[in-house]
Every structure is written in structure tokens, then in C-alpha cells.
Design an enzyme around this catalytic site. Sequence first.
Site, PDB file in Angstrom:
ATOM      1  CE  LYS A 111      -3.163  -1.293  -0.746  1.00  0.00           C
ATOM      2  NZ  LYS A 111      -3.316  -2.101  -2.000  1.00  0.00           N
ATOM      3  N   GLY A 113       2.412   2.297  -2.882  1.00  0.00           N
ATOM      4  CA  GLY A 113       2.581   2.728  -4.267  1.00  0.00           C
ATOM      5  C   GLY A 113       3.346   1.717  -5.110  1.00  0.00           C
ATOM      6  CB  THR A 115       0.146  -1.018  -8.231  1.00  0.00           C
ATOM      7  OG1 THR A 115      -0.218  -1.852  -7.125  1.00  0.00           O
ATOM      8  CG2 THR A 115      -0.484  -1.528  -9.496  1.00  0.00           C
ATOM      9  CD1 TRP A 116       2.331   5.313 -10.761  1.00  0.00           C
ATOM     10  CD2 TRP A 116       2.375   6.379  -8.787  1.00  0.00           C
ATOM     11  NE1 TRP A 116       2.448   6.650 -11.021  1.00  0.00           N
ATOM     12  CE2 TRP A 116       2.469   7.321  -9.822  1.00  0.00           C
ATOM     13  CE3 TRP A 116       2.369   6.813  -7.469  1.00  0.00           C
ATOM     14  CZ2 TRP A 116       2.568   8.691  -9.572  1.00  0.00           C
ATOM     15  CZ3 TRP A 116       2.463   8.179  -7.219  1.00  0.00           C
ATOM     16  CH2 TRP A 116       2.564   9.107  -8.255  1.00  0.00           C
ATOM     17  CG  HIS A 176       5.090  -6.468  -0.555  1.00  0.00           C
ATOM     18  ND1 HIS A 176       5.140  -5.178  -1.008  1.00  0.00           N
ATOM     19  CD2 HIS A 176       3.957  -7.012  -1.071  1.00  0.00           C
ATOM     20  CE1 HIS A 176       4.081  -4.953  -1.791  1.00  0.00           C
ATOM     21  NE2 HIS A 176       3.358  -6.041  -1.834  1.00  0.00           N
ATOM     22  CB  SER A 203      -3.648   2.865   1.588  1.00  0.00           C
ATOM     23  OG  SER A 203      -3.669   2.226   0.344  1.00  0.00           O
ATOM     24  CE  LYS A 325     -10.766   9.685  -0.782  1.00  0.00           C
ATOM     25  NZ  LYS A 325     -10.760  10.403   0.515  1.00  0.00           N
TER      26      LYS A 325
HETATM   27  P1  A3P Z   1      -4.851   4.697  -1.689  1.00  0.00           P
HETATM   28  O1  A3P Z   1      -5.509   3.487  -1.110  1.00  0.00           O
HETATM   29  O2  A3P Z   1      -4.437   5.678  -0.633  1.00  0.00           O
HETATM   30  O3  A3P Z   1      -5.652   5.353  -2.749  1.00  0.00           O
HETATM   31  P2  A3P Z   1       0.124  -0.598  -3.557  1.00  0.00           P
HETATM   32  O4  A3P Z   1       0.248  -0.598  -5.039  1.00  0.00           O
HETATM   33  O5  A3P Z   1       1.452  -0.673  -2.864  1.00  0.00           O
HETATM   34  O6  A3P Z   1      -0.839  -1.627  -3.099  1.00  0.00           O
HETATM   35  O7  A3P Z   1      -0.440   0.834  -3.134  1.00  0.00           O
HETATM   36  C1  A3P Z   1      -1.784   1.162  -3.368  1.00  0.00           C
HETATM   37  C2  A3P Z   1      -1.944   2.667  -3.210  1.00  0.00           C
HETATM   38  O8  A3P Z   1      -1.330   3.312  -4.338  1.00  0.00           O
HETATM   39  C3  A3P Z   1      -3.408   3.067  -3.227  1.00  0.00           C
HETATM   40  O9  A3P Z   1      -3.479   4.221  -2.396  1.00  0.00           O
HETATM   41  C4  A3P Z   1      -3.631   3.394  -4.677  1.00  0.00           C
HETATM   42  O10 A3P Z   1      -4.745   4.209  -4.933  1.00  0.00           O
HETATM   43  C5  A3P Z   1      -2.328   4.103  -5.013  1.00  0.00           C
HETATM   44  N1  A3P Z   1      -2.032   4.113  -6.451  1.00  0.00           N
HETATM   45  C6  A3P Z   1      -2.142   3.090  -7.323  1.00  0.00           C
HETATM   46  N2  A3P Z   1      -1.801   3.501  -8.559  1.00  0.00           N
HETATM   47  C7  A3P Z   1      -1.463   4.803  -8.463  1.00  0.00           C
HETATM   48  C8  A3P Z   1      -1.029   5.782  -9.401  1.00  0.00           C
HETATM   49  N3  A3P Z   1      -0.890   5.495 -10.682  1.00  0.00           N
HETATM   50  N4  A3P Z   1      -0.765   7.031  -8.945  1.00  0.00           N
HETATM   51  C9  A3P Z   1      -0.914   7.327  -7.637  1.00  0.00           C
HETATM   52  N5  A3P Z   1      -1.320   6.459  -6.703  1.00  0.00           N
HETATM   53  C10 A3P Z   1      -1.591   5.198  -7.114  1.00  0.00           C
END
Ligand code: A3P
Length: 359
Positions: A111, A113, A115-116, A176, A203, A325
Site C-alpha cells: 500500500k 505505491g 503498483t504505480w 515486499h 490505504s 484515491k
Molecule cells: P490509496 O488506497 O491511498 O488510494 P500498492 O500498489 O502498494 O498496493 O499501493 C496502493 C496505493 O497506491 C493506493 O493508495 C492506490 O490508490 C495508489 N495508487 C495506485 N496507482 C497509483 C497511481 N498510478 N498514482 C498514484 N497512486 C496510485
Amino acid sequence: MHTLSITWQSNNSNTMATNAASAPAGPIPFKDVVVDNVDLVATMPAERSSEDHDDVLVSALPSKPMVGSTQNKLRCYLGFWLPETFVPAAIGLQRRFVPRPDDVIIASLPKCGTTWLNALAFATMARRCYPPAGADHPLLRLSPHQCVPFLDALFAGGGREARLDVLPSPRLMYTHMPHEMLPRAGGCRVVYICREPKDTAVSLWQFRRSMHPELPFLDTFESICSGANTYGPFWDHILGYWRASESWPENVLFLRYEKLLRDPAGNVRKLARFVGVPFSEAEEEAGVVRGIVELCSLGSLRSVEVNRTGYMDGLKFPRKALFRKGVAGDWANHMTPEMARRMDDIVADKLRATGLTFQ
Ligand code: A3P
């Protein structure tokens, strides 16, 4: 579609691969790699694993329930609370993972970021084969987690880790696991993403609610504060990578989610330099950085069919739960001032005199 067919050469005792397509440079989408007609992404380890792994008896390790899961529990291994299923992966990573010098590993707590950053790193490193503006870009048909293999699942048993051997260099992978669980040798590069802990907590809770809508925030909050949360204690996880980035800046890059939100292009340039593929002037002029940022933006990823529908391969959560979000400061909508102060105090105490702050 750039599908790579790999067939195993059974007459060779070493694992060898032959490519139907001409040998591509990595990273290639992991989902496109098919070995003996097996989809490499979709097969995950069994739910539970308490057997002996090498000389560690997993069922003898201290355990705690995992908030939001009735099937998996946490086990304390080398000071970290890992999902029981992934303890063998921690052992396997330390003992058997042989990094290549040009490997890149994305590391994070869930959680923060991941994935991003997986998407940004894939788009950046693979941009010569897959221009970000291309209509057939893998990120327009695959989830970022289908492009980048998850080390924790691959090393969790059943010999799945051998699948990494067929990938062309440079390989891009994610984990992780705490820094302590990664092998020291190999000189590969690690990019860590860290997020403000209160936002990470919210998150995580929201993510768990995608499977258990009734789950109260307090359970997640308390387990995070106690340190006994998935891959926690969070402060030791963060500090492990922070110290490594200070000691070996050429090997470990420490990024922050909030800075990525404020300046995605600047951070993508930093990432590209760190992994050895800086953007040329021609690429800058052609808007390649902008293209990568746009392709990997929350709005863009969220609108891709595969990210809106279905479930994460082999896991039980809906893929859309990964894109919520995407802001800083959402904690204020869910925490009382007392809860926020308590978490801030823990962070201040644990990070004291480390040079790392969240102010
Ligand atoms: P929120 O739940 O606060 O919205 P992970 O990928 O480590 O599981 O993290 C998930 C968090 O990254 C979520 O935060 C998600 O919305 C956010 N996220 C996913 N893709 C994103 C992007 N392209 N830009 C910004 N935030 C992103």
C-alpha cells in the site's frame, strides 16, 4: 501482442530456454512468458505452509492472526511478521536467489505505491521495445503486477523461482520483503518506495475492506502500531532500506510516494538514471517522460479493462482495489487526532536520529 514462447530443452540438465521470437531485451511482460503452456503469473503458492523449509520449522515460529484473513497467519521470522505462506520465500530468497548485476528489484511495504512504481519502472526500462505512446503497450492490456514478477510468490515453494531464469536481462521484479531478506551479493539495484505511515494504514484498511467490507479500522490500526502487521514492524522495514540507501546509494534508491505525487516526471528521470537508462535529449524533446507519467497515472491505469475487472491472479482481491484515491493526507478522514498523534509519536520515536522523517 509481443508474446514470447519458451520451450524447455529436456535433453539438457540445465534449465534452458529457446525463444520463438528473436531474443528480446528485458524487461518483458511476465504474463507473456509461457513455459510448457503454463501461465507463469496465475499459479500462486498454496494458502498455508507449515512444513520444514531447509532447516527452519515454520510452524515453530511465533505466530499472530493476520487482520482480515482467516486462512493465513503471520509468523515472526528474523524479527519480521511475514505471511506464513511467504516465510519459505524469505528463506529461499536469502539462500537461493542469485541476482544478476543488472537486475532491478522494486521493494515496498504493501500500500505504499508498489503498483504505480512497478508500472513506472516497467514503462521506463522497456521503453525501447514498448514506446509509452504505443497503442499495443503491455500496460494497456495487463496489470502492472502481470508485467513484473512477484519474488515473494515465486520463492514460496514448488520450484516456481526457476521461472525467473528464462527472463532476458535486465530483469525487473518486485518484493515486499525487508532488506534483510535480500541476498547481499550480486550488486543488483533496488528501488524502494516508502509512504507516510498514517496514509499507508488507511490505504491498507481500505484495501482489506474490498474483501471484508465490515472490517473496522481499529484492528488494522492497532496491529500496525504494535509492529505485528504484514511485513512489519513497518519502522524496521523502512529503516532497513533507508540505511541501505545511505550506505550503498549506487545500489539502493529510496523514493517517497508523496514526492512521486508532487513531481512524477522528476522521479521518473531519477529512476531512469539509477537503473542505467537515462533519458536522452531526443527522448526528452519527444515527450517520452511525459508519456510514461501519463501511461502510469492513476486515471490511465484505472481505466484499463484488466485493472477494472476480475481478481488478482491467484489471489482473492479484486484488481480494482489497487487503484483507489491516490492522494496524500487521506488519514485525516479516518483517524481521530489521538490516533494520529499516537502513530506520529511511534514514528518519531523509532526514526529518531536516523535522518529520516515524515514531517
Ligand atoms: P490509496 O488506497 O491511498 O488510494 P500498492 O500498489 O502498494 O498496493 O499501493 C496502493 C496505493 O497506491 C493506493 O493508495 C492506490 O490508490 C495508489 N495508487 C495506485 N496507482 C497509483 C497511481 N498510478 N498514482 C498514484 N497512486 C496510485
